[in-house]
Design a protein around this motif. Structure first.
Motif, PDB file in Angstrom:
ATOM      1  N   SER A 171       0.828  -1.204   0.000  1.00 51.11           N
ATOM      2  CA  SER A 171       0.000   0.000   0.000  1.00 51.11           C
ATOM      3  C   SER A 171       0.864   1.257   0.000  1.00 51.11           C
ATOM      4  CB  SER A 171      -0.921   0.001   1.216  1.00 51.11           C
ATOM      5  OG  SER A 171      -1.705   1.167   1.233  1.00 51.11           O
ATOM      6  N   ALA A 172       1.942   1.238   0.782  1.00 55.86           N
ATOM      7  CA  ALA A 172       2.847   2.392   0.825  1.00 55.86           C
ATOM      8  C   ALA A 172       3.445   2.657  -0.548  1.00 55.86           C
ATOM      9  CB  ALA A 172       3.953   2.168   1.850  1.00 55.86           C
ATOM     10  N   ARG A 173       3.860   1.605  -1.222  1.00 56.78           N
ATOM     11  CA  ARG A 173       4.438   1.766  -2.563  1.00 56.78           C
ATOM     12  C   ARG A 173       3.407   2.285  -3.547  1.00 56.78           C
ATOM     13  NH1 ARG A 173       7.870  -3.220  -4.466  1.00 56.78           N
ATOM     14  NH2 ARG A 173       8.441  -1.725  -6.048  1.00 56.78           N
ATOM     15  N   ALA A 174       2.154   1.833  -3.411  1.00 57.63           N
ATOM     16  CA  ALA A 174       1.103   2.256  -4.338  1.00 57.63           C
ATOM     17  C   ALA A 174       0.691   3.709  -4.109  1.00 57.63           C
ATOM     18  CB  ALA A 174      -0.115   1.345  -4.195  1.00 57.63           C
ATOM     19  N   ASN A 175       0.778   4.195  -2.874  1.00 53.21           N
ATOM     20  CA  ASN A 175       0.273   5.532  -2.546  1.00 53.21           C
ATOM     21  C   ASN A 175       1.327   6.625  -2.517  1.00 53.21           C
ATOM     22  OD1 ASN A 175      -2.608   5.138  -2.095  1.00 53.21           O
ATOM     23  ND2 ASN A 175      -1.947   3.743  -0.488  1.00 53.21           N
ATOM     24  N   PHE A 176       2.605   6.265  -2.415  1.00 53.39           N
ATOM     25  CA  PHE A 176       3.645   7.284  -2.288  1.00 53.39           C
ATOM     26  C   PHE A 176       4.779   7.023  -3.265  1.00 53.39           C
ATOM     27  CE2 PHE A 176       1.642   7.013   1.913  1.00 53.39           C
ATOM     28  CZ  PHE A 176       1.170   8.309   1.999  1.00 53.39           C
ATOM     29  N   VAL A 177       4.911   7.926  -4.227  1.00 53.09           N
ATOM     30  CA  VAL A 177       5.964   7.801  -5.225  1.00 53.09           C
ATOM     31  C   VAL A 177       7.340   7.800  -4.560  1.00 53.09           C
ATOM     32  CG1 VAL A 177       7.010   8.888  -7.251  1.00 53.09           C
ATOM     33  CG2 VAL A 177       4.534   8.848  -6.996  1.00 53.09           C
ATOM     34  N   ASP A 178       7.477   8.530  -3.452  1.00 52.01           N
ATOM     35  CA  ASP A 178       8.751   8.598  -2.737  1.00 52.01           C
ATOM     36  C   ASP A 178       9.258   7.216  -2.359  1.00 52.01           C
ATOM     37  OD1 ASP A 178       8.354  11.290  -2.859  1.00 52.01           O
ATOM     38  OD2 ASP A 178       8.089  11.590  -0.715  1.00 52.01           O
ATOM     39  N   LEU A 179       8.352   6.279  -2.112  1.00 51.13           N
ATOM     40  CA  LEU A 179       8.751   4.951  -1.661  1.00 51.13           C
ATOM     41  C   LEU A 179       8.887   3.947  -2.806  1.00 51.13           C
ATOM     42  CD1 LEU A 179       6.578   4.642   1.552  1.00 51.13           C
ATOM     43  CD2 LEU A 179       9.004   5.088   1.400  1.00 51.13           C
ATOM     44  N   LEU A 180       8.675   4.389  -4.052  1.00 46.10           N
ATOM     45  CA  LEU A 180       8.743   3.453  -5.169  1.00 46.10           C
ATOM     46  C   LEU A 180      10.170   3.092  -5.555  1.00 46.10           C
ATOM     47  CD1 LEU A 180       5.909   4.620  -7.551  1.00 46.10           C
ATOM     48  CD2 LEU A 180       6.023   2.519  -6.241  1.00 46.10           C
ATOM     49  N   LEU A 181      11.040   4.076  -5.621  1.00 43.67           N
ATOM     50  CA  LEU A 181      12.397   3.833  -6.100  1.00 43.67           C
ATOM     51  C   LEU A 181      13.402   4.432  -5.137  1.00 43.67           C
ATOM     52  CD1 LEU A 181      11.892   4.738  -9.843  1.00 43.67           C
ATOM     53  CD2 LEU A 181      12.095   2.448  -8.898  1.00 43.67           C
ATOM     54  N   PRO A 182      14.582   3.920  -5.028  1.00 45.74           N
ATOM     55  CA  PRO A 182      15.002   2.621  -5.545  1.00 45.74           C
ATOM     56  C   PRO A 182      14.544   1.499  -4.617  1.00 45.74           C
ATOM     57  CG  PRO A 182      16.816   3.628  -4.393  1.00 45.74           C
ATOM     58  CD  PRO A 182      15.659   4.622  -4.337  1.00 45.74           C
ATOM     59  N   VAL A 183      14.489   0.318  -5.150  1.00 46.85           N
ATOM     60  CA  VAL A 183      14.116  -0.852  -4.362  1.00 46.85           C
ATOM     61  C   VAL A 183      15.305  -1.817  -4.385  1.00 46.85           C
ATOM     62  CG1 VAL A 183      12.476  -2.734  -4.075  1.00 46.85           C
ATOM     63  CG2 VAL A 183      11.709  -0.564  -5.023  1.00 46.85           C
ATOM     64  N   PRO A 184      16.254  -1.624  -3.482  1.00 47.35           N
ATOM     65  CA  PRO A 184      17.429  -2.491  -3.476  1.00 47.35           C
ATOM     66  C   PRO A 184      17.080  -3.883  -2.950  1.00 47.35           C
ATOM     67  CG  PRO A 184      17.513  -1.019  -1.612  1.00 47.35           C
ATOM     68  CD  PRO A 184      16.308  -0.627  -2.428  1.00 47.35           C
TER      69      PRO A 184
END
Length: 187
Positions: free
Chosen positions: A86-99
């Protein structure tokens, strides 16, 4: 001659085994025990941020209700997969990077803050308490009754779409019948 129709429809190669959900995905969650009706509860905001200490701000993801006196960190850990998704879907800040590996939660930090209930040591209305995501998933014997609500969670959209289409079809049919009745000879 040609192969029988059943053989043609299967395609080439071996059938694949069904995918197993990752341990922290919502599909892997068999569901926590439900909250008892009428039991006193406490509610906590659930928040997420990129790891990095005080520079990164906490972003609201939803809330969780637990029985009074229960550990909200356990409830957050039980639902970590759904909360991260849900966090990834709602906040662009948390989308990238995904190490790290796919489905990893190492790129995000989760926490909670008291929303409704009594303050107690380590649980308050102003400070966010970080939650350790080590050792996921939470074993069944350690799960607690809780209820999670996520921002943007509107229930089963497929059911809503089915209901919408059924209502639309009923309206079209009613209009067609009404139109046919007004054009019928002798009416």
């Amino acid at each position: 001659g040609p192969p029988p129709p059943a053989a043609r429809s299967r395609g080439f190669g071996k059938p694949r085994a069904p995918r197993r959900p990752s341990p922290d995905s919502p599909a892997a969650d068999s569901g926590p025990p439900p909250l008892a009706d009428g039991a006193p509860t406490e509610e906590f905001f659930v928040l997420a941020r990129k790891p990095g200490g005080v520079k990164e701000r906490w972003l609201p993801v939803g809330d969780v209700a637990v029985e009074q006196g229960a550990d909200p960190a356990t409830a957050v850990r039980m639902h970590a997969g759904a909360i991260v998704q849900s966090a990834r879907a709602n906040f662009v800040d948390l989308l990238l990077p995904v190490p790290g590996e796919r489905g990893s939660t190492s790129w995000v930090e989760l926490g909670y803050r008291l929303q409704r209930g009594a303050e107690r040591p380590g649980v308050g209305r102003t400070a966010v308490t970080p939650v350790s995501l080590e050792g996921l998933p939470v074993p069944a014997e350690q799960q607690i009754p809780c209820r999670l609500r996520l921002i943007g969670d509107v229930g089963d959209l497929r059911q809503t779409k089915k209901e919408f289409l059924a209502d639309a079809m009923a309206q079209v049919q009613a209009q067609a019948e009404s139109h046919a009745a007004t054009r019928a000879p002798g009416a």
